[in-house]
Design an enzyme around this catalytic site. Sequence first.
Site, PDB file in Angstrom:
ATOM      1  N   ASN A 131      61.628  -2.600 -28.822  1.00 52.05           N
ATOM      2  CA  ASN A 131      62.129  -3.594 -27.858  1.00 52.05           C
ATOM      3  C   ASN A 131      62.831  -2.971 -26.661  1.00 52.05           C
ATOM      4  O   ASN A 131      62.682  -3.428 -25.542  1.00 52.05           O
ATOM      5  CB  ASN A 131      63.015  -4.631 -28.556  1.00 52.05           C
ATOM      6  CG  ASN A 131      64.215  -4.022 -29.214  1.00 52.05           C
ATOM      7  OD1 ASN A 131      64.194  -2.856 -29.614  1.00 52.05           O
ATOM      8  ND2 ASN A 131      65.279  -4.779 -29.338  1.00 52.05           N
ATOM      9  N   LYS A 154      61.027   9.319 -34.808  1.00 53.08           N
ATOM     10  CA  LYS A 154      59.802   8.517 -34.922  1.00 53.08           C
ATOM     11  C   LYS A 154      59.917   7.320 -33.984  1.00 53.08           C
ATOM     12  O   LYS A 154      60.750   6.442 -34.190  1.00 53.08           O
ATOM     13  CB  LYS A 154      59.598   8.018 -36.352  1.00 53.08           C
ATOM     14  CG  LYS A 154      58.201   7.439 -36.518  1.00 53.08           C
ATOM     15  CD  LYS A 154      58.110   6.443 -37.631  1.00 53.08           C
ATOM     16  CE  LYS A 154      57.977   5.015 -37.176  1.00 53.08           C
ATOM     17  NZ  LYS A 154      56.923   4.685 -36.228  1.00 53.08           N
ATOM     18  N   PRO A 155      59.069   7.269 -32.940  1.00 51.88           N
ATOM     19  CA  PRO A 155      59.095   6.076 -32.085  1.00 51.88           C
ATOM     20  C   PRO A 155      58.352   4.935 -32.760  1.00 51.88           C
ATOM     21  O   PRO A 155      57.551   5.162 -33.677  1.00 51.88           O
ATOM     22  CB  PRO A 155      58.341   6.542 -30.824  1.00 51.88           C
ATOM     23  CG  PRO A 155      57.431   7.636 -31.280  1.00 51.88           C
ATOM     24  CD  PRO A 155      58.052   8.257 -32.511  1.00 51.88           C
ATOM     25  N   THR A 211      63.780  -3.473 -43.007  1.00 49.62           N
ATOM     26  CA  THR A 211      63.497  -2.032 -42.992  1.00 49.62           C
ATOM     27  C   THR A 211      64.800  -1.242 -43.160  1.00 49.62           C
ATOM     28  O   THR A 211      64.820  -0.210 -43.825  1.00 49.62           O
ATOM     29  CB  THR A 211      62.769  -1.649 -41.684  1.00 49.62           C
ATOM     30  OG1 THR A 211      61.583  -2.434 -41.590  1.00 49.62           O
ATOM     31  CG2 THR A 211      62.397  -0.194 -41.648  1.00 49.62           C
ATOM     32  N   GLU A 229      71.478   0.068 -37.183  1.00 52.72           N
ATOM     33  CA  GLU A 229      71.708  -1.019 -36.226  1.00 52.72           C
ATOM     34  C   GLU A 229      70.607  -2.028 -36.496  1.00 52.72           C
ATOM     35  O   GLU A 229      69.448  -1.799 -36.166  1.00 52.72           O
ATOM     36  CB  GLU A 229      71.658  -0.450 -34.807  1.00 52.72           C
ATOM     37  CG  GLU A 229      72.387  -1.321 -33.808  1.00 52.72           C
ATOM     38  CD  GLU A 229      71.525  -2.462 -33.316  1.00 52.72           C
ATOM     39  OE1 GLU A 229      71.479  -3.511 -34.029  1.00 52.72           O
ATOM     40  OE2 GLU A 229      70.904  -2.314 -32.274  1.00 52.72           O
ATOM     41  N   CYS A 263      68.485  -7.045 -29.528  1.00 48.19           N
ATOM     42  CA  CYS A 263      69.358  -7.272 -30.685  1.00 48.19           C
ATOM     43  C   CYS A 263      70.559  -8.125 -30.310  1.00 48.19           C
ATOM     44  O   CYS A 263      71.021  -8.927 -31.112  1.00 48.19           O
ATOM     45  CB  CYS A 263      69.770  -5.961 -31.328  1.00 48.19           C
ATOM     46  SG  CYS A 263      70.262  -4.721 -30.149  1.00 48.19           S
ATOM     47  N   GLY A 438      74.721  -4.003 -39.705  1.00 49.50           N
ATOM     48  CA  GLY A 438      74.538  -2.561 -39.829  1.00 49.50           C
ATOM     49  C   GLY A 438      75.780  -1.788 -40.184  1.00 49.50           C
ATOM     50  O   GLY A 438      76.809  -2.352 -40.562  1.00 49.50           O
ATOM     51  N   GLU A 442      77.063   3.232 -32.251  1.00 50.61           N
ATOM     52  CA  GLU A 442      76.446   4.117 -31.276  1.00 50.61           C
ATOM     53  C   GLU A 442      77.321   4.035 -30.023  1.00 50.61           C
ATOM     54  O   GLU A 442      78.119   3.121 -29.869  1.00 50.61           O
ATOM     55  CB  GLU A 442      75.033   3.638 -30.941  1.00 50.61           C
ATOM     56  CG  GLU A 442      74.226   3.437 -32.202  1.00 50.61           C
ATOM     57  CD  GLU A 442      72.762   3.765 -32.063  1.00 50.61           C
ATOM     58  OE1 GLU A 442      72.432   4.929 -31.779  1.00 50.61           O
ATOM     59  OE2 GLU A 442      71.958   2.852 -32.241  1.00 50.61           O
TER      60      GLU A 442
HETATM   61  P1  NDP Z   1      60.868  -2.645 -38.078  1.00 54.19           P
HETATM   62  O1  NDP Z   1      62.274  -2.579 -38.505  1.00 54.19           O
HETATM   63  O2  NDP Z   1      59.832  -2.686 -39.123  1.00 54.19           O
HETATM   64  O3  NDP Z   1      60.510  -1.412 -37.097  1.00 54.19           O
HETATM   65  C1  NDP Z   1      61.469  -0.609 -36.448  1.00 54.19           C
HETATM   66  C2  NDP Z   1      61.104   0.866 -36.627  1.00 54.19           C
HETATM   67  O4  NDP Z   1      61.106   1.198 -38.023  1.00 54.19           O
HETATM   68  C3  NDP Z   1      59.718   1.230 -36.111  1.00 54.19           C
HETATM   69  O5  NDP Z   1      59.733   2.542 -35.601  1.00 54.19           O
HETATM   70  C4  NDP Z   1      58.882   1.174 -37.396  1.00 54.19           C
HETATM   71  O6  NDP Z   1      57.693   1.912 -37.335  1.00 54.19           O
HETATM   72  C5  NDP Z   1      59.859   1.762 -38.387  1.00 54.19           C
HETATM   73  N1  NDP Z   1      59.576   1.426 -39.787  1.00 54.19           N
HETATM   74  C6  NDP Z   1      58.896   0.368 -40.269  1.00 54.19           C
HETATM   75  N2  NDP Z   1      58.865   0.392 -41.618  1.00 54.19           N
HETATM   76  C7  NDP Z   1      59.527   1.515 -41.995  1.00 54.19           C
HETATM   77  C8  NDP Z   1      59.837   2.088 -43.259  1.00 54.19           C
HETATM   78  N3  NDP Z   1      59.457   1.524 -44.406  1.00 54.19           N
HETATM   79  N4  NDP Z   1      60.547   3.232 -43.279  1.00 54.19           N
HETATM   80  C9  NDP Z   1      60.953   3.810 -42.135  1.00 54.19           C
HETATM   81  N5  NDP Z   1      60.673   3.314 -40.911  1.00 54.19           N
HETATM   82  C10 NDP Z   1      59.986   2.172 -40.832  1.00 54.19           C
HETATM   83  O7  NDP Z   1      60.726  -3.893 -37.121  1.00 54.19           O
HETATM   84  P2  NDP Z   1      59.400  -4.646 -36.627  1.00 54.19           P
HETATM   85  O8  NDP Z   1      58.856  -3.868 -35.498  1.00 54.19           O
HETATM   86  O9  NDP Z   1      58.463  -4.928 -37.749  1.00 54.19           O
HETATM   87  O10 NDP Z   1      60.027  -6.016 -36.129  1.00 54.19           O
HETATM   88  C11 NDP Z   1      60.282  -7.035 -37.079  1.00 54.19           C
HETATM   89  C12 NDP Z   1      61.537  -7.787 -36.757  1.00 54.19           C
HETATM   90  O11 NDP Z   1      62.618  -6.895 -36.817  1.00 54.19           O
HETATM   91  C13 NDP Z   1      61.647  -8.379 -35.351  1.00 54.19           C
HETATM   92  O12 NDP Z   1      60.980  -9.585 -35.233  1.00 54.19           O
HETATM   93  C14 NDP Z   1      63.135  -8.492 -35.205  1.00 54.19           C
HETATM   94  O13 NDP Z   1      63.618  -9.629 -35.839  1.00 54.19           O
HETATM   95  C15 NDP Z   1      63.626  -7.256 -35.921  1.00 54.19           C
HETATM   96  N6  NDP Z   1      63.879  -6.152 -34.979  1.00 54.19           N
HETATM   97  C16 NDP Z   1      65.112  -6.049 -34.479  1.00 54.19           C
HETATM   98  C17 NDP Z   1      65.400  -5.077 -33.566  1.00 54.19           C
HETATM   99  C18 NDP Z   1      66.748  -5.004 -32.993  1.00 54.19           C
HETATM  100  O14 NDP Z   1      67.001  -4.246 -32.072  1.00 54.19           O
HETATM  101  N7  NDP Z   1      67.636  -5.765 -33.523  1.00 54.19           N
HETATM  102  C19 NDP Z   1      64.402  -4.116 -33.096  1.00 54.19           C
HETATM  103  C20 NDP Z   1      63.111  -4.292 -33.721  1.00 54.19           C
HETATM  104  C21 NDP Z   1      62.892  -5.284 -34.625  1.00 54.19           C
HETATM  105  P3  NDP Z   1      56.324   1.176 -36.923  1.00 54.19           P
HETATM  106  O15 NDP Z   1      56.525   0.683 -35.547  1.00 54.19           O
HETATM  107  O16 NDP Z   1      55.326   2.267 -37.019  1.00 54.19           O
HETATM  108  O17 NDP Z   1      56.124   0.072 -37.920  1.00 54.19           O
END
Ligand code: NDP
Length: 466
Positions: A131, A154-155, A211, A229, A263, A438, A442
């Site tokens: 995001n 890891k991005p 996650t 976070e 977030c 969390g 940061e």
């Molecule tokens: P995730 O938490 O799944 O993804 C965030 C990061 O974690 C990505 O780099 C992802 O990799 C990685 N990841 C995913 N699964 C694992 C795992 N098992 N172990 C280690 N790393 C992992 O979020 P999503 O992208 O699926 O988004 C889902 C929801 O999460 C959103 O709709 C939102 O509600 C929330 N979210 C909140 C954020 C915030 O800033 N508060 C940011 C992003 C999501 P990859 O991209 O390869 O899956």
Amino acid sequence: MTFEVRDPASGEVLARLPLGTREDIGTAVEAAEAALPEWSARTMRERGRVLERAAALVRARVGQLARQLTAEQGKPLREATDEIRGTANVLEYYSGISANAADEFHRLSGGIDAFVLCRPIGVTGAIIPWNMPALIFGWKVGAALLAGNTLVLKPASGAPLTPLSLAQILGEAGLPAGALNLVTGAGEEVGEALVLEPRIRKISFTGSLETGRRIYSLAAQEIKRVTLELGGSDPMIICADADFNRAISGAVAHRFYNCGQVCTSVKRLFVHESIAPALEARLENAVTALQMGRGTDPGVRIGPMNSHSGRTRVACLVDEAVEREEGRVLCGGQVPRSNKFAAGNFYEPTLIMDVVPGSRLLREEVFGPVLPVTSFTDMDQAIALANDSPYGLGASVWTSDPRTARDAIERLQAGIVWVNHHTKVPPEVPFGGVKQSGLGRENGLQAIQAWSESKSILINKGIESL
Ligand code: NDP
């Protein structure tokens, strides 16, 4: 094997990147281990100079980086430009932190001098979301490197290109090879391998609660340091005495920025009942006026959501609330019908009034362009509604009365509270949440501490205390 990075506005393939493996994480960790002795031996000032040069290079390439960010993430170009500038600011902020700023010294009784020193943790890991992929890269990489660690990052698969460009810029700025290593690929594979890798001593993660829970439990196996976070469901409280115009434009700006995928977006709006009818009409006008389209089109305020799955999640939450009659949809509430939007992950900016407590729209992190509004009768009720969430990242109160503001500051369960503002997160100010938002912070000196091991040293200067 590779995976595709697509433009969320058009579905066009922008790049194919390596689908990393556990072995790639092992290789990256070896590189980070090899780079550690030299990088950690440098002074903070020397490390800061690399960040300073990187910040200057980021500034010089704002236009190019912003276009790349818009293409892969979807956000309007103006917002992408802000984010890239913000990333340069963060790197610059860390470059300017004076040597050993987080260290402590105590002169104790009995001729004892005590030093509390921040020392590098060693080889560390970071997992970032899609995001705000540039800014969050800056937060983690800036603090981790300044503190003397080397890093494997890891991005997110939804926006990996901008972090890759930023890593390249750090190399150009003089970061030694191996000090920062990016591994692209699936979270379940490379993300988990990073967390489980025993040579990684700390993991910093930003992303979903689900996650985050998984990472926390995996990290427990090695008693790894973790910073998590995990997002929020930020409340915004508009009191009867608030500056009405500012509050309305604040609610719209801070809910619909980045298509609601921040977030600290305003995710729940609580409005005093005396102003609710007037606010409803004004909000509806403001939300329907938001122009939707490709992030590169002039005047666009709402781009596509980053992923199809994210849009489906938001649409399901709205549909469920409508089905259960948990609120009144005033505008939006659907995927746009026009062919113009058919190829992208667009969702109409949505306003839902009179949302009832208990609705999933209020209990979960709704990560998209949806604003649920609920009215309240007095501040006790407003605070109770605001605190009725498993999250506790940010919260804001909009009022002209300093006593109301002070009272809300004390009672809101959040890591950051804004008064007459929302979302602003400057690099000097620690950022993070309470409750399930969390662990740890940061930004600011607290970030340096979080990326350091503390070592306490007691020196006996006199024999009298023996
Ligand atoms: P995730 O938490 O799944 O993804 C965030 C990061 O974690 C990505 O780099 C992802 O990799 C990685 N990841 C995913 N699964 C694992 C795992 N098992 N172990 C280690 N790393 C992992 O979020 P999503 O992208 O699926 O988004 C889902 C929801 O999460 C959103 O709709 C939102 O509600 C929330 N979210 C909140 C954020 C915030 O800033 N508060 C940011 C992003 C999501 P990859 O991209 O390869 O899956």
